[in-house]
Write an enzyme that holds these catalytic residues in place. Structure first.
Site, short mmCIF file in Angstrom:
data_model
loop_
_atom_site.label_atom_id
_atom_site.label_comp_id
_atom_site.label_asym_id
_atom_site.label_seq_id
_atom_site.Cartn_x
_atom_site.Cartn_y
_atom_site.Cartn_z
N ARG A 296 94.39 -6.08 -3.24
CA ARG A 296 94.50 -4.70 -3.72
C ARG A 296 93.43 -4.37 -4.75
O ARG A 296 93.04 -3.21 -4.90
CB ARG A 296 95.88 -4.46 -4.32
N TYR B 200 100.79 -7.80 6.03
CA TYR B 200 101.35 -6.75 6.87
C TYR B 200 101.79 -7.31 8.22
O TYR B 200 101.18 -8.23 8.77
CB TYR B 200 100.31 -5.65 7.12
N GLU C 83 92.90 8.51 0.69
CA GLU C 83 92.68 7.15 0.19
C GLU C 83 91.77 7.25 -1.04
O GLU C 83 90.85 8.06 -1.07
CB GLU C 83 92.06 6.26 1.26
N TYR D 59 90.03 -0.01 14.45
CA TYR D 59 90.33 -0.64 13.15
C TYR D 59 90.95 -2.03 13.35
O TYR D 59 90.66 -2.96 12.60
CB TYR D 59 91.26 0.25 12.35
N ARG E 78 87.07 -9.48 10.88
CA ARG E 78 87.12 -9.93 9.48
C ARG E 78 87.94 -11.21 9.36
O ARG E 78 87.55 -12.15 8.64
CB ARG E 78 87.68 -8.83 8.59
#
Length: 464
Positions: A340, A327, A450, A254, A261
């Protein structure tokens, strides 16, 4: 126009299809401080209270004559129809495929939506079954094949597959569809064009997660280009990564996806023509990054393009959460570059594409080891994200949503032993919203569930 009074002073909020919105009125609206310069909270609060008190729901939950449930949203001169279709868990994969497609064909025929599918997601218990299902879809839809994504995630009801669809049908406006190669769909109505790219997979040559993710983003850019769009036109992405939390060399798969990305998104200025004002910093599309049952990566994307000056797109952040792109390195050396949610509004309708959401406040996981607590916290986060108050503070006063305004949702559950508990909470709080339930790993070891979705609200045009 909404006009409110506070202490003898009138505050005005123009509707988003009024050209004033790009003028002085915008300078006096309250927005998320992360993106735009804020003003006193009272204006957002008053708009929120008004939206909260008035019936604004755009969503209707119906069934066709074969009792297939679907969501109907009327707005922007068209009909938005969303549904989750399952075959039941008996029969072979071929029998279940036929049964599911028969239900889908009946729904589309009854609602006069044949040839009007924007996207079709196929969740598969065995990704190898893609080669069995795909010929049926090609035969059923022919030149009208929508953007299709085959997702290697096991449906929680035991079925071999589940299908999720979004269709846009004519009403007072005509919809014009173009199929730009298998997996790509472009639809135009009201001088606004959506582009959906589905089933994006990497080229054969790359091996490592970083390289395969980067290759898939490159294919995403190529698919958008076929639809006369660019990466900067992205509203949302979906990323399904096999073995998402497993190590890869000295790092994690991840984290390598996030590195790819970050590199691919570097210097991209997303949606600038549609933002309500100049942002203070970088903004990013909405996204879901979730585990998958195979060892590779699959992506899909949704873009928007228009020459209209009254279409607004704005990223949403939750006031109770640290933006994912901020983060700390403890979670990933390159933070996840997504918002979000992404809200976009024109004419009387606001649509919110809700990113994959979990039981996180600030940047910390909450209710560790408690699937019920995590599910409730996740839904609380979504409810706060799409609330009238939060939309008002992001330049969308006059709209308000609750969980009842979700047109569709997807719930990803890490452990089979938690499925009944998670589903019980969702059924209680999501009511009749069509929901896809699948087994999938989540991007942190301590996250158990999720949830993502699409919500709708109509504009309150006047008060008093």
């Amino acid at each position: 126009m909404i006009v409110i009074s506070q202490g003898g002073v009138d505050f005005s909020f123009a509707s988003w299809y009024n050209d004033e919105c790009r003028g002085e009125v915008l300078k006096n609206s309250f927005a998320a401080e992360k993106f735009f310069s804020p003003i006193p909270v009272i204006q957002a609060y008053e708009a929120y209270k008004m939206a909260e008190q008035l019936p604004t729901s755009a969503v209707s939950f119906l069934t066709d004559t074969q009792n297939t449930p679907y969501t109907l949203v009327r707005g922007q001169g068209v009909r938005h129809v969303l549904a989750v279709i399952t075959p039941g868990n008996s029969g072979t994969i071929l029998e279940q495929t036929v049964a599911t497609l028969d239900k889908l064909e009946h729904l589309l025929t009854e609602l006069n939506l044949k040839g009007k599918l924007l996207y079709l997601n196929v969740f598969l218990r065995e990704i190898g079954d893609k080669q069995l299902v795909r010929p049926f879809l090609l035969d059923k839809f022919g030149p009208d094949l929508p953007a299709v994504t085959y997702i290697p995630q096991t449906p929680c009801d035991g079925s071999a597959l589940t299908m999720e669809i979004y269709a846009i049908g004519d009403e007072s406006r005509e919809t014009t569809f173009a199929r730009c190669g298998e997996g790509n769909t472009r639809v135009t109505f009201g001088e606004v064009t959506y582009g959906l790219a589905g089933g994006l997979i990497p080229a054969d040559a790359p091996v490592a997660s970083y390289a395969r993710s980067l290759s898939t983003f490159e294919r995403m850019a190529g698919a958008l280009d076929k639809m006369d769009m660019k990466m900067v036109d992205l509203l949302r992405t979906w990323i399904y990564q096999g073995h998402i939390v497993l190590p890869e060399g000295s790092t994690q798969r991840y984290k390598e996806l996030n590195r790819a990305r970050t590199d691919f998104f570097r210097d991209l200025e997303f949606l600038r023509p549609l933002l309500p004002c100049e942002p203070k910093g970088a903004i990013f599309p909405a996204s879901t990054g979730i585990g998958a049952d195979d060892g590779d990566v699959t992506m899909a994307a949704w873009g928007i393009k228009t020459q209209r000056t009254d279409v607004i797109a704005t990223p949403l952040e939750n006031p109770d959460q640290t933006p994912a792109f901020d983060y700390g390195e403890v979670y990933s050396p390159q933070s996840p570059k997504f918002s979000r949610a992404m809200a976009f509004a024109w004419d009387e309708l606001c649509t919110v594409l809700i990113s994959g959401t979990a039981s996180i406040t600030d940047s910390e996981t909450r209710y560790i080891g408690d699937p019920v607590g995590q599910t409730n916290q996740t839904l609380d986060n979504i409810e706060a994200l799409i609330s009238a108050f939060n939309l008002s503070r992001h330049y969308l006063p006059g709209y308000g949503m609750t969980l009842a305004d979700l047109g569709v949702a997807k719930v990803y559950i890490k452990y089979e032993s938690d499925r009944d508990k998670v589903q019980a909470v969702c059924r209680e709080r999501l009511g009749r919203t069509p929901v896809v339930y699948t087994g999938a790993d989540v991007c942190r070891d301590d996250l158990l569930v999720e949830i993502e979705g699409i919500a709708f609200a109509k504009y309150i045009k006047s008060i008093g």
